[in-house]
Design an enzyme around this catalytic site. Structure first.
Site, PDB file in Angstrom:
ATOM      1  N   ASP A 243       0.884  -1.152   0.000  1.00 22.10           N
ATOM      2  CA  ASP A 243       0.000   0.000   0.000  1.00 22.10           C
ATOM      3  C   ASP A 243       0.930   1.212   0.000  1.00 22.10           C
ATOM      4  OD1 ASP A 243      -2.057   1.780   0.066  1.00 22.10           O
ATOM      5  OD2 ASP A 243      -3.162   0.760   1.654  1.00 22.10           O
TER       6      ASP A 243
HETATM    7  C1  BGC Z   1      -4.920   3.308  -0.037  1.00 20.50           C
HETATM    8  C2  BGC Z   1      -4.996   2.345  -1.203  1.00 20.50           C
HETATM    9  C3  BGC Z   1      -4.782   3.090  -2.491  1.00 20.50           C
HETATM   10  C4  BGC Z   1      -3.440   3.793  -2.427  1.00 20.50           C
HETATM   11  C5  BGC Z   1      -3.123   4.593  -3.682  1.00 20.50           C
HETATM   12  C6  BGC Z   1      -3.671   4.174  -0.056  1.00 20.50           C
HETATM   13  O1  BGC Z   1      -3.792   5.203   0.844  1.00 20.50           O
HETATM   14  O2  BGC Z   1      -4.979   2.592   1.182  1.00 20.50           O
HETATM   15  O3  BGC Z   1      -6.247   1.704  -1.209  1.00 20.50           O
HETATM   16  O4  BGC Z   1      -4.872   2.234  -3.598  1.00 20.50           O
HETATM   17  O5  BGC Z   1      -3.441   4.703  -1.341  1.00 20.50           O
HETATM   18  O6  BGC Z   1      -3.957   5.698  -3.768  1.00 20.50           O
END
Ligand code: BGC
Length: 679
Positions: A243
């Site tokens: 993530d």
């Molecule tokens: C989120 C993800 C997301 C990623 C990119 C993170 O803060 O938890 O779900 O895909 O950011 O935006």
């Protein structure tokens, strides 16, 4: 020499007639150590792409959010805004989920990317989780039934689906630091179940490691979760991405590499080249470990078409077909929760004036990052007000004065600001905001025929006003076509058929995670003491009446179930059981019903839920029409995970099947015996 021949001579891995494995090897053999290190993290300041390696013609692989359409923050374009994930799962329609997956992939292609950072398939442990609107359900069976076709739909267009957030990112409070303390049984039976099924049945190309720790170890360096369970046990073939910034504070690249992490996003931190080089020199990891994670990444690059000579399809966005899918999800996901004296559907002949009030009546939800990474900015959004006004046409007057209307529509719910349906924060409670309750009560004072339409993505408690209103509709965040869908349901052009994918409790303290600070939100650790008793499994066990149960949703017509039969009443492990029943539309309107099948164990040695969802089917019937429906099950639906023996067990004994149209409206119960052929 033709352009193609020249290219193939220089870069033989562009030859699409070769096997993927061979192409991977051809690339791998040409990469220097430093280039391999380079591939393991996102391109600085690009946020969404891998790094290109120009002399080998390795292009960037692009990613984009997310579960509700292609976000503006990651694509810099306005794209179709589909209803939120909870609305999709409320349709209980896997066929529609697949069509949605195809549409999403077409939009990914159209913005020049290769990987969709969706779907999110975490289980709803607590209804206050700020990302509840992005997830499907408190139940793993429903979650996987929606996610499998969606992933297959996405990947049918050679776009990689990235299932997230693996694993146990069930709350936003302390999400980067909290350690989820969980036992093996609930981990396997509940929280990993949908991931396992999606991996085994849909072969997703990417899995995103979550921010949190699991039993003390961060997900992105958790060898047990990544290498042992996901890859070795379930056979995951794709690569693991972090993530965003999840690994920022990690110290040991070797730990992440050995756990199987291929890609650090959005830019290098633990996978900075100097760190990798140092650890490699000190023999903390070897070439085999490194190639293992690089190969997986290269393989997906080939799958998404990065090395295709012919360009993969261009994709398309904001098409009429995509709008149609967005509208259908909204129409099928909207739930009729309450309908006293059949006040709905609204009768055009009798109504002269409608009042439309409430904070969400004219609200648009598509703003950059509004609610977090799932935000989509649409080219347009039909608000509830616009949809209803269009439907009223010239014959029904629309006013904002409840006192002067035959009927009043209060359009409220939540929004994506901090503390409501929003990433990074949980909700403080389940109530509507105080000022909204005040406004609603004042509206009811002026007009007793006030119908509440909720636009939100997580459960709402209603004790202050529930008994005072004759009808309630849960419309979720219904996407850019949502206003039309809401109007169609209100006026009966669409007969509601959505069913709750999550329990609506009467009060927050009824929910299993909210027993103490230890169980929610925890501090450094959060303890999942309730085990497998989450959602309706908990409400059933504790005999707590929820406000609205899992699987619930009314219709403008009525259905009758009859004639239930089992093909056998003594199941063994090499046998299938067929369950047939008749369903008839005994009302006056055409409509769809979701028949749900649950199982319970009568005399298990271990604690088991009273019932668990094991099947459902959605049928559409004209008035007076009758159909036979059929479910097929085998012994697998009876098993539980034995944490001590580390294996799935099916006990001999008596079981009960339940069929109904919610987890609490059961019309048919039947016992049967199970006996394994080994005993
Ligand atoms: C989120 C993800 C997301 C990623 C990119 C993170 O803060 O938890 O779900 O895909 O950011 O935006």
């Amino acid at each position: 020499m033709s352009e193609k021949k020249e290219l193939l001579e220089k870069y033989p891995y562009y030859d699409e007639s070769l096997s993927v494995d061979l192409r991977v090897m051809l690339i791998l053999n040409r990469l220097t150590l430093k280039e391999k290190f380079k591939l393991l993290s996102g391109k600085n300041f690009s946020w969404w792409t891998t790094k290109p390696i120009r002399h080998l013609n390795i292009k960037r692989m692009g990613m984009t959010d997310g579960p509700h359409g292609i976000s503006f923050h990651s694509s810099f374009k306005k794209n179709t805004k589909f209803p939120c994930a909870k609305c999709l799962s409320a349709t209980w329609n896997p066929t529609l989920a697949r069509e949605y997956g195809v549409a999403l992939a077409e939009e990914v292609r159209a913005v020049g990317r290769h990987i969709l950072l969706a779907p999110g398939i975490n289980i709803d442990r607590t209804p206050v989780n700020g990302r509840t609107f992005e997830y499907y359900s408190e139940d793993p069976y429903l979650t996987k039934e929606i996610a499998i076709p969606l992933v297959k739909g996405v990947q049918s267009k050679r776009v990689g689906a990235c299932i997230k957030h693996y694993a146990l990112n069930n709350q936003e409070t302390n999400r980067r630091s909290v350690s989820v303390e969980i036992g093996e049984r609930s981990l396997r039976e509940l929280y990993l179940q949908a991931f396992e099924e999606v991996v085994k049945k849909a072969d997703p190309w990417v899995v995103m490691g979550s921010y949190n720790k699991i039993n003390g170890v961060h997900a992105c360096e958790n060898k047990e979760l990544l290498r042992d369970i996901l890859m070795d046990e379930w056979g995951f073939n794709g690569f693991i991405v972090t993530d965003w910034w999840a690994t920022r504070k990690f110290k040991n690249p070797e730990k992440a590499i050995k756990a199987g992490l291929s890609l650090e996003m959005p830019q290098p931190s633990v996978y900075k080249i100097h760190r990798l080089r140092k650890a490699f020199r000190k023999k903390k990891f070897n070439l085999k470990d490194l190639d293992f994670v690089v190969e997986r990444l290269l393989k997906v690059m080939i799958q998404v078409g990065l090395f295709d000579f012919e360009k993969v399809p261009e994709g398309k966005r904001n098409t009429d077909e995509h709008k149609k899918i967005a509208r259908q999800i909204a129409e099928e996901g909207i739930i009729l929760l309450k309908n006293q004296k059949n006040i709905l559907p609204l009768n055009r002949e009798k109504i002269k004036t409608i009042a439309i009030v409430g904070p969400n009546a004219q609200k648009k939800f598509g703003k950059i990052h509004y609610g977090g990474s799932a935000a989509v900015v649409a080219p347009y959004e039909i608000t509830a007000y616009e949809g209803i006004k269009a439907k009223c046409g010239k014959t029904i007057k629309v006013t904002d004065n409840p006192a002067k209307a035959d009927i009043c529509l209060f359009i409220g719910g939540l929004n994506h600001s901090r503390g409501q349906d929003c990433e990074n924060f949980d909700r403080p409670d389940l109530k509507l905001p105080d000022e909204q309750i005040t406004q609603l009560l004042a509206t009811i004072e002026q007009n007793k025929k006030t119908i509440v339409i909720l636009i939100n993505g997580s459960p709402i408690t209603m004790s202050d006003w529930h008994s005072k209103v004759p009808a309630i509709i849960e419309a979720w965040y219904p996407g850019q076509e949502g206003g039309y869908a809401i109007a169609d349901v209100l006026f009966g052009d669409v007969n509601p058929s959505g069913k709750l994918p999550i329990t609506f409790p009467k009060k927050l303290s009824d929910s299993p995670a909210h027993k103490s600070e230890r169980t929610y939100p925890g501090d450094e650790q959060v303890f999942y003491d309730e085990g497998i008793f989450v959602g309706y499994r908990h409400f059933d066990k504790e005999k707590i009446k929820p406000l609205y149960p899992f699987g619930f949703g009314l219709s403008y017509t009525q259905f009758a179930l009859s004639n239930a039969k089992l093909s056998t009443y003594d199941l063994t492990d090499d046998e299938l059981m067929k369950i047939t029943l008749d369903i008839e539309n005994v009302g006056k309107k055409a409509g769809s019903e979701v028949i749900q099948l649950y199982i319970g164990a009568n005399d298990s040695k271990v604690p088991k839920p009273i019932k668990e969802l094991i099947g459902f089917t959605k049928v559409t019937l004209e008035p007076g029409e009758k159909k036979q429906i059929e479910f097929t099950i085998n012994e697998e639906v009876l098993n539980y995970y034995d944490g001590n023996a580390d294996t799935w067990i099916t006990e001999d004994g008596k079981y009960t099947l339940y069929a109904g149209n919610s987890s609490r409206d059961i019309y048919f119960t039947q016992e049967f015996n199970y006996k394994s052929s080994d005993t």
